[in-house]
Design an enzyme around this catalytic site. Structure first.
Site, PDB file in Angstrom:
ATOM      1  N   LYS A   1       0.807  -1.216   0.000  1.00 14.56           N
ATOM      2  CA  LYS A   1       0.000   0.000   0.000  1.00 14.56           C
ATOM      3  C   LYS A   1       0.844   1.271   0.000  1.00 14.56           C
ATOM      4  O   LYS A   1       0.426   2.298  -0.512  1.00 14.56           O
ATOM      5  CB  LYS A   1      -0.874   0.025   1.257  1.00 14.56           C
ATOM      6  N   ARG A   2       2.013   1.148   0.598  1.00 11.51           N
ATOM      7  CA  ARG A   2       2.914   2.282   0.656  1.00 11.51           C
ATOM      8  C   ARG A   2       3.225   2.842  -0.733  1.00 11.51           C
ATOM      9  O   ARG A   2       3.492   4.012  -0.912  1.00 11.51           O
ATOM     10  CB  ARG A   2       4.246   1.820   1.272  1.00 11.51           C
TER      11      ARG A   2
END
Ligand code: GLU
Length: 477
Positions: free
Chosen positions: A244-245
């Site tokens: 997700k980063r």
């Protein structure tokens, strides 16, 4: 040998695009070999599994068209079968009950660490010829452990990593059922792969450590292990595992961003697999060419720019029956119900060259369905200045009478330009801003033809009113 593959997601969150790639590889491998492809929902972890996550998986796979050949198998519905296999292993002496308490096990590991040994279960409850086991303590529910072979080696032949040999001495006796009787992860996977007749397990590299253990249990059950192919992880642009980063990772987000199913799948198939230097594949070509030999053993990096490029290649040539429903879906998200609008195929054709995503196509097509609420400031400033008012008046007069089809409308725009000794842009641009609120639309004749005369005249009138109301402001700026 007939081929059966499976995709076995755990429904604990969204459908990750790394998972989609695993599903795709498994699906392609089966489809290209006249094989079977099945879906298994690994929902034994009742605390972490949710119905929404199951639905997200089913919706995502269905949107992508990765159809399974059978109804999905839910692990949560198979407890009895797991119990049966555990009982069989117990009865055959291939598994045993272990009554060691948590405190005892902690002390055991502590002592091992102190001796600089790898912490592992020491087999204290494992029956052995000539070994006397203690009396089971009263009131303790035992766990059940698999009696891993003590000697020899486990050979895992992996289509991507090659043959790996493990010494059985490295493995302790895995818990296959908890004290409450529930089966553990590796046991479920083994029983399912066996019962579903899986011939090829294609899955992420993160499962590599489970494989020798699974192979040993399969062998104990008298089953030939499947062929394994552990696919390297997908990395983000910075070389760290994609998460997700790095931005969007769920398939739902990719849809919302405007990817097409085949655009996304084509990009994903090339992440770690190659067929010469071909970049764009039809689905049939993917099925025809996909193989395990050409999966790279090193991890691939996600490249968003390339993903968009591939998506655009699809967008340019995809058939209406793919693009129209997708455009409807995106318009819906913008609050427009366009489902039964007969203009959709023509709108798609007018827009497809200029949009690399379906979200962009929807945004740029909103004006076909509703009048602009305002004019883009920069465009109004640039294109609504003199002689825009007269040009719009002239256009209005001609358009009120024009034959309403692209060729005649094209002629009107050219004639107005000619009559006023203006370049085409000086006529088409103010008209674009009046119709759409901004200076970017498909070719002006196509744009006009896709609207009704009534709408076009109403929007020109609104622009003329706006212009006279803003004339003072414009003059003083
Ligand atoms: N359920 C596992 C996962 O989602 C996959 C297990 C497997 O493919 O064997 O990572």
């Amino acid at each position: 040998m007939s081929v059966t593959t499976r995709f076995a997601p755990s429904p604990t969150g969204f459908l990750h695009i790394g998972g989609v790639r695993t599903a795709l590889f498994s699906w392609l491998f089966a489809r290209g070999r006249d094989g079977r492809y099945v879906l298994r929902i690994e929902d034994t972890d009742r605390e972490r599994s949710t119905d929404e996550a199951v639905q997200a998986i089913l919706d995502g796979l269905s949107w992508l068209g990765l159809d399974a050949d059978e109804a999905p198998v839910y692990q949560s519905a198979r407890s009895e079968r797991y119990r049966e296999v555990i009982d069989h292993l117990l009865a055959e002496g291939l598994a045993y009950r272990c009554y060691a308490s948590k405190e005892e096990l902690d002390a055991m590991r502590e002592a091992q660490r102190a001796r600089k040994e790898k912490p592992r279960y020491d087999g204290r409850w494992r029956p052995m010829p000539g070994k006397e086991l203690p009396e089971p303590p009263a009131g303790v529910d035992p766990v059940i452990r698999f009696a891993n072979p003590l000697e020899g080696e486990v050979v895992v032949s992996d289509e991507i990593k090659g043959v790996t040999r493990f010494d059985n001495a490295e493995f302790d006796d895995l818990i296959i059922a908890r004290a409450d009787g529930s089966p553990t992860y590796n046991l479920c996977v083994v029983v399912d792969d066996m019962d579903m007749g899986i011939t090829h397990v294609i899955r992420g590299n993160d499962h590599v450590a489970n494989t020798p253990r699974q192979v040993n249990i399969l062998k104990a059950l008298g089953v030939e292990p499947p062929v394994y192919a552990h696919v390297p992880m997908i990395l983000g642009p910075d070389g760290v595992k994609l998460s997700k980063r790095h931005g969007a990772v769920s398939v739902t987000e990719y849809r919302a961003m405007g990817f097409l199913p085949d655009g996304l799948l084509n990009y994903l198939v090339r992440l770690g697999w190659s067929h010469g230097d071909q970049e764009v594949f039809s689905r049939e070509e993917m099925i025809q060419h996909f193989n395990l030999e050409h999966i790279s053993s090193s991890p691939a990096r996600f490249d968003m720019e390339k993903a968009w490029w591939v998506n655009h290649q699809y967008l340019k040539q995809a058939p209406h029956d793919i693009l129209v429903p997708e455009l409807v879906w995106h318009l819906q998200r913008l609050g427009i119900d366009a489902e039964s609008d007969a203009r959709l195929p023509a709108i798609v054709d007018a827009q497809r060259e200029r949009c690399r995503s379906m979200a962009e196509m929807a945004e740029k097509s909103v004006f076909f369905f509703s009048a602009p609420q305002e004019y883009a400031e920069k465009d109004a400033k640039k294109h609504f200045k003199e002689p825009a008012p007269e040009v719009l008046q002239a256009l209005r007069g001609r358009l009120a009478e024009a034959d309403w089809q692209a060729e005649a409308l094209h002629a009107v725009v050219h004639e107005v330009a000619g009559a006023n000794e203006l370049g085409l842009g000086k006529v088409a641009q103010p008209l674009r801003v009046a119709l759409s609120g901004a200076a970017v639309t498909p070719p002006i004749d196509q744009t006009l033809a896709l609207m009704t005369r009534e709408d076009v005249l109403a929007r020109i009138d609104a622009a003329i009113v706006w212009l006279s109301a803003n004339a003072d402001a414009a003059a003083s700026s």
